[in-house]
Design a protein around this motif. Structure first.
Motif, mmCIF file in Angstrom:
data_model
loop_
_atom_site.group_PDB
_atom_site.id
_atom_site.type_symbol
_atom_site.label_atom_id
_atom_site.label_comp_id
_atom_site.label_asym_id
_atom_site.label_seq_id
_atom_site.Cartn_x
_atom_site.Cartn_y
_atom_site.Cartn_z
ATOM 1 N N LEU A 155 20.687 -6.083 -27.170
ATOM 2 C CA LEU A 155 21.744 -5.240 -27.734
ATOM 3 C C LEU A 155 23.127 -5.837 -27.507
ATOM 4 C CD1 LEU A 155 20.348 -1.751 -26.675
ATOM 5 C CD2 LEU A 155 20.199 -2.845 -28.910
ATOM 6 N N SER A 156 23.235 -6.759 -26.564
ATOM 7 C CA SER A 156 24.530 -7.403 -26.314
ATOM 8 C C SER A 156 24.798 -8.519 -27.312
ATOM 9 C CB SER A 156 24.574 -7.963 -24.885
ATOM 10 O OG SER A 156 23.530 -8.912 -24.695
ATOM 11 N N ARG A 157 23.793 -8.844 -28.139
ATOM 12 C CA ARG A 157 23.953 -9.933 -29.103
ATOM 13 C C ARG A 157 23.948 -9.429 -30.540
ATOM 14 N NH1 ARG A 157 20.341 -11.758 -25.274
ATOM 15 N NH2 ARG A 157 18.567 -11.333 -26.612
ATOM 16 N N LYS A 158 24.276 -8.168 -30.740
ATOM 17 C CA LYS A 158 24.334 -7.598 -32.085
ATOM 18 C C LYS A 158 25.505 -8.191 -32.862
ATOM 19 C CE LYS A 158 20.909 -4.575 -32.098
ATOM 20 N NZ LYS A 158 19.836 -4.602 -33.119
ATOM 21 N N SER A 159 25.348 -8.241 -34.179
ATOM 22 C CA SER A 159 26.428 -8.781 -35.011
ATOM 23 C C SER A 159 27.640 -7.869 -34.989
ATOM 24 C CB SER A 159 25.939 -8.985 -36.452
ATOM 25 O OG SER A 159 25.472 -7.754 -36.994
ATOM 26 N N ARG A 160 27.396 -6.554 -34.795
ATOM 27 C CA ARG A 160 28.499 -5.610 -34.639
ATOM 28 C C ARG A 160 28.618 -5.222 -33.173
ATOM 29 N NH1 ARG A 160 27.913 -0.731 -36.766
ATOM 30 N NH2 ARG A 160 25.654 -0.867 -37.005
ATOM 31 N N PHE A 162 28.414 -3.572 -29.893
ATOM 32 C CA PHE A 162 27.613 -2.509 -29.289
ATOM 33 C C PHE A 162 28.377 -1.958 -28.088
ATOM 34 C CE2 PHE A 162 24.118 -0.796 -26.687
ATOM 35 C CZ PHE A 162 23.456 -0.043 -27.646
ATOM 36 N N PRO A 163 28.254 -0.644 -27.810
ATOM 37 C CA PRO A 163 28.991 -0.060 -26.673
ATOM 38 C C PRO A 163 28.728 -0.805 -25.367
ATOM 39 C CG PRO A 163 27.957 1.662 -27.980
ATOM 40 C CD PRO A 163 27.464 0.371 -28.533
ATOM 41 N N LYS A 164 29.776 -0.932 -24.548
ATOM 42 C CA LYS A 164 29.638 -1.599 -23.262
ATOM 43 C C LYS A 164 28.857 -0.733 -22.282
ATOM 44 C CE LYS A 164 33.681 -4.622 -23.481
ATOM 45 N NZ LYS A 164 34.915 -5.073 -22.801
ATOM 46 N N LYS A 165 28.523 -1.351 -21.138
ATOM 47 C CA LYS A 165 27.634 -0.680 -20.183
ATOM 48 C C LYS A 165 28.199 0.637 -19.680
ATOM 49 C CE LYS A 165 29.456 -3.265 -16.178
ATOM 50 N NZ LYS A 165 29.108 -4.129 -15.026
ATOM 51 N N ASP A 166 29.505 0.684 -19.399
ATOM 52 C CA ASP A 166 30.088 1.918 -18.867
ATOM 53 C C ASP A 166 30.066 3.035 -19.903
ATOM 54 O OD1 ASP A 166 30.788 0.990 -16.249
ATOM 55 O OD2 ASP A 166 32.382 -0.178 -17.165
ATOM 56 N N THR A 167 30.293 2.688 -21.162
ATOM 57 C CA THR A 167 30.218 3.690 -22.227
ATOM 58 C C THR A 167 28.789 4.181 -22.381
ATOM 59 O OG1 THR A 167 32.054 2.626 -23.384
ATOM 60 C CG2 THR A 167 30.689 4.139 -24.659
ATOM 61 N N CYS A 168 27.839 3.259 -22.338
ATOM 62 C CA CYS A 168 26.425 3.650 -22.444
ATOM 63 C C CYS A 168 26.041 4.596 -21.311
ATOM 64 C CB CYS A 168 25.535 2.414 -22.411
ATOM 65 S SG CYS A 168 25.690 1.331 -23.849
ATOM 66 N N LEU A 169 26.479 4.285 -20.090
ATOM 67 C CA LEU A 169 26.155 5.148 -18.952
ATOM 68 C C LEU A 169 26.821 6.506 -19.098
ATOM 69 C CD1 LEU A 169 24.735 5.359 -16.212
ATOM 70 C CD2 LEU A 169 26.857 4.569 -15.139
ATOM 71 N N ALA A 170 28.053 6.534 -19.598
ATOM 72 C CA ALA A 170 28.758 7.805 -19.793
ATOM 73 C C ALA A 170 28.035 8.678 -20.815
ATOM 74 C CB ALA A 170 30.189 7.549 -20.238
ATOM 75 N N ILE A 171 27.549 8.071 -21.884
ATOM 76 C CA ILE A 171 26.800 8.824 -22.903
ATOM 77 C C ILE A 171 25.512 9.379 -22.306
ATOM 78 C CG2 ILE A 171 25.572 8.636 -25.098
ATOM 79 C CD1 ILE A 171 27.610 6.455 -25.880
#
Length: 700
Positions: A155-160, A162-171
């Motif tokens: 997911l860190s290699r998407k062309s668009r 992708f939310p960073k780790k802190d945002t993912c954890l917050a969600i």
């Protein structure tokens, strides 16, 4: 009558409403005091902590076993302060009968939701499919683990983006604590991430699986597992029967998960006391739900008893008049009018300034003037909606050589070198802790991510026996350190610890770590002092597990929190966001940027529920002041991202909360920029020019 009066002397310092809350319930012959559900609506500065402490003490005086009282707070410090106060009150109350002796183990079940949840989960670990030695991940470790899984899934290699780790954890955290679906959470709180719903769902599933594989729980899991545990009637009944009374501090800050846990423990509300103030509910971004306190009485039949505390012991009446006027404009709430016995002191000030520079200039001049009149800097505070709002002020403070401390900065345990040392202990405590293992392994020279992963796989194939690390083929650059490193981990992971305690382990870790510290970081002296402080802190805890868990759940602060170096002076000014200022008080308070877009925040517009929370946020800021309150409203704000000498700006509108009715409670004034020099003061000649005529002539 005299005996009753003597026995109840410990209640004499309470006002009638506080006493009603503290003594609520009845005692039948031969039984301890029992009570139905009680809600104490404690307005700002009304003695909430004192009232709750007296209620706990009164329960004990009236025969309730301290081991059957569960006291839940939001910080470990609050729990310790409550215990200290209860002990003091009990010494007074029981002096005649027990000659100063106290019941054994006063409040053994006192702590934060997360710490109590941790104790229960370890006790019921087998029922929950957990290893009793599970690790607790702090927010940083949880984000790192999320990032590992995020990278493994590509997911860190998407062309668009992708939310960073802190945002993912917050969600993820909001979904758990607010008990919302991922779809609703994204739509309401993270609309820019809506397109990634499927990928986030996959990420969260693998994140959960990885935690289960490594026997690691994050903060949210402590509540989630507890909720699932008491979701079963037999377990809920068993745990609920352990306690005759459950008392909850700051109930307005609970989330839906915490409310459900409490409801499961005491479905009928027997012995349930919650204390809080709906007007100070300001943490919805952490999934706190104000409806928990607003709807508390109605969830029982008959409804819970409500006792309202309105006698304020902090602020002058003039300040309370303004605060009362502000909060009365809100919608759904428990109506109350704070009153004070302190009537001296003028109206608070509402000051209009030209821009941010004028605001900083005014605040500094006011602070220095107050200091000259005898008000120390540390008894004054500047509050703001967002941490960046103090940028211009901080520049001015540095220019004027005024020391200050800013709350909301880095915490002690967020420092890299402290996290390194703790990671070593965490890995020894739970060999399956992948996050700790990777951090520790990468401390070694030559041990990059690929070799660290290879080493952890080697350990896994050996059933996570630390002794197996000796047979791992370490990289050439790592080998000089490898044997000593393996010896350290083997010692730490040994099942039989020294009878004299575990505290020597941290000393061993510190000695091993010092060469790595010198190689990896600068500022060695300061960092070593932090680690020595950590070693001193460890002496307060009986076991390594308790030390690691408590530090993770409620980390201490240290000098690293300071902005600048306030200790150059014995006195320093306090800067703080309003969220960080809750629960604090100062003689003089200055609130920056009281304009629409800041109070309320521009991100809250269009959402009535968030607008009401913004009103409560300003209310919290105002009620921090004891004697002097100043709201400051700049007229214009300079646009960012322009040339250094650029003058593009936008005009700020008066906050929608500052109505004409509210303005009447303030003393209004204007503060302009510094006076012009004599050369610029005005025209030097009396001759007049008819420019208007000349302009007309331009057009015939």
């Amino acid at each position: 009558m005299d005996a009753t009066r003597s026995r109840n002397e410990y209640l004499d310092e309470l006002n009638p409403a506080q006493r009603e809350a503290a003594t609520f319930g009845e005692r039948r012959d031969g039984e301890a005091l029992s009570a139905g559900p009680l809600l104490v609506v404690a307005g700002a500065g009304t003695g909430k902590t004192m009232t709750l402490a007296h209620r706990v003490a009164h329960l004990v005086v009236e025969g309730v076993d301290t081991r059957r009282i569960l006291l839940l707070t939001f910080t470990r410090r609050a729990a310790l302060e409550m215990t200290r106060r209860v002990e003091s009150i009990l010494r007074q109350a029981l002096a005649d009968r027990m000659h100063g002796a106290l019941p054994a183990g006063v409040l053994p079940w006192s702590g934060t939701f997360h710490s109590v949840g941790n104790r229960l989960l370890r006790r019921f670990a087998q029922n929950l499919g957990l290893d009793p030695g599970f690790s607790v991940l702090d927010r940083g470790d949880a984000a790192d683990l999320m990032d590992v899984v995020r990278h493994e899934l590509g997911l860190s290699r998407k062309s668009r983006r992708f939310p960073k780790k802190d945002t993912c954890l917050a969600i993820y955290s909001r979904c758990v604590n607010a008990q919302e679906s991922l779809q609703d959470t994204l739509r309401h709180a993270y609309p820019w991430c809506v397109d990634w719903e499927d990928e986030l769902r996959l990420l969260f599933r693998h994140y959960v699986e990885r935690k289960q594989e490594t026997q690691a729980l994050d903060y949210d899991d402590l509540l989630l597992y507890w909720s699932h545990l008491v979701g079963e009637e037999d377990f809920a009944g068993e745990i609920g029967c352990w306690f005759d009374h459950i008392l909850v501090d700051e109930y307005q800050d609970t989330n839906l998960l915490q409310a459900r846990i409490l409801a499961a423990l005491k479905p009928d509300g027997s012995g349930m006391t919650v204390v809080g103030d709906d007007a100070q509910s300001i943490y919805s971004f952490r999934a706190a739900e104000v409806e928990n306190i607003l709807g508390f009485p109605a969830q029982y039949s008959p409804p819970a008893r409500i006792v309202t505390l309105e006698q304020n012991y902090r602020s002058t009446q003039a300040i309370l008049d303004s605060a009362n006027c502000l909060i009365e404009g809100g919608e759904r709430q428990y109506r109350k009018s704070l009153r004070s016995q302190t009537t001296e002191g003028g109206k608070p000030r509402y000051v209009t300034v030209e821009d941010g520079d004028a605001e900083a200039e005014f605040v500094v001049e006011s602070i220095l003037a107050a200091r000259e009149e005898g008000l120390e800097l540390k008894r004054q505070a500047v509050l703001f909606r967002g941490s960046h709002h103090s940028d211009r002020l901080e520049i001015e403070l540095v220019r004027r050589n005024i020391p200050y401390i800013k709350y909301g900065g880095l915490k002690f345990l967020e420092a890299a070198h402290v996290k390194d040392v703790l990671a070593i202990l965490k890995w020894a405590e739970n060999p399956k802790n992948e996050v700790a293992a990777f951090r520790v392994l990468k401390l070694l020279p030559g041990m990059g991510p690929r070799n660290a992963h290879r080493c952890f796989r080697h350990l896994a194939t050996a059933d996570f026996c630390m002794g197996s690390l000796q047979s791992f083929q370490a990289p050439a650059a790592t080998r000089p350190e490898w044997h000593r490193f393996c010896e350290l981990l083997g010692t730490l992971a040994a099942a039989e610890l020294d009878d004299h305690g575990w505290h020597g382990q941290l000393t061993a870790v510190r000695h091993w770590y010092r060469p790595q510290l010198e190689r990896l970081y600068d500022g060695i002296e300061t960092r070593e002092a932090d680690i020595e402080q950590l070693e001193q802190i460890s002496g307060r805890y009986p076991t390594r597990e308790r030390f690691l868990t408590e530090l993770t759940l409620d980390p201490p602060s240290a000098a690293g929190d300071f902005a600048g170096d306030p200790l150059l002076d014995e006195d320093y000014l306090v800067l703080s966001t309003v969220h960080s200022a809750k629960g604090q008080e100062w003689d003089a308070v200055y609130v920056l940027n009281v304009t629409d877009g800041n109070f309320p925040s521009e991100f809250a517009t269009g959402k009535p529920k968030l607008i009401e929370e913004e009103r409560r946020l300003l209310y919290v800021a105002m009620t921090r002041a004891r004697q002097s309150l100043t709201l400051i409203a700049p007229l214009r704000f300079h646009v960012t991202q322009q040339a250094r000498d650029g003058d593009r700006h936008v005009y700020g509108a008066r906050s929608r909360f500052v109505t004409e009715l509210l303005l009447d409670t303030f003393k209004q004034r204007w503060h302009g920029r510094a006076e012009a020099t004599s050369q610029d003061a005005g025209a030097v000649s009396g001759r007049q020019l008819d420019v208007a005529a000349r302009m007309r002539e331009m057009w015939g």
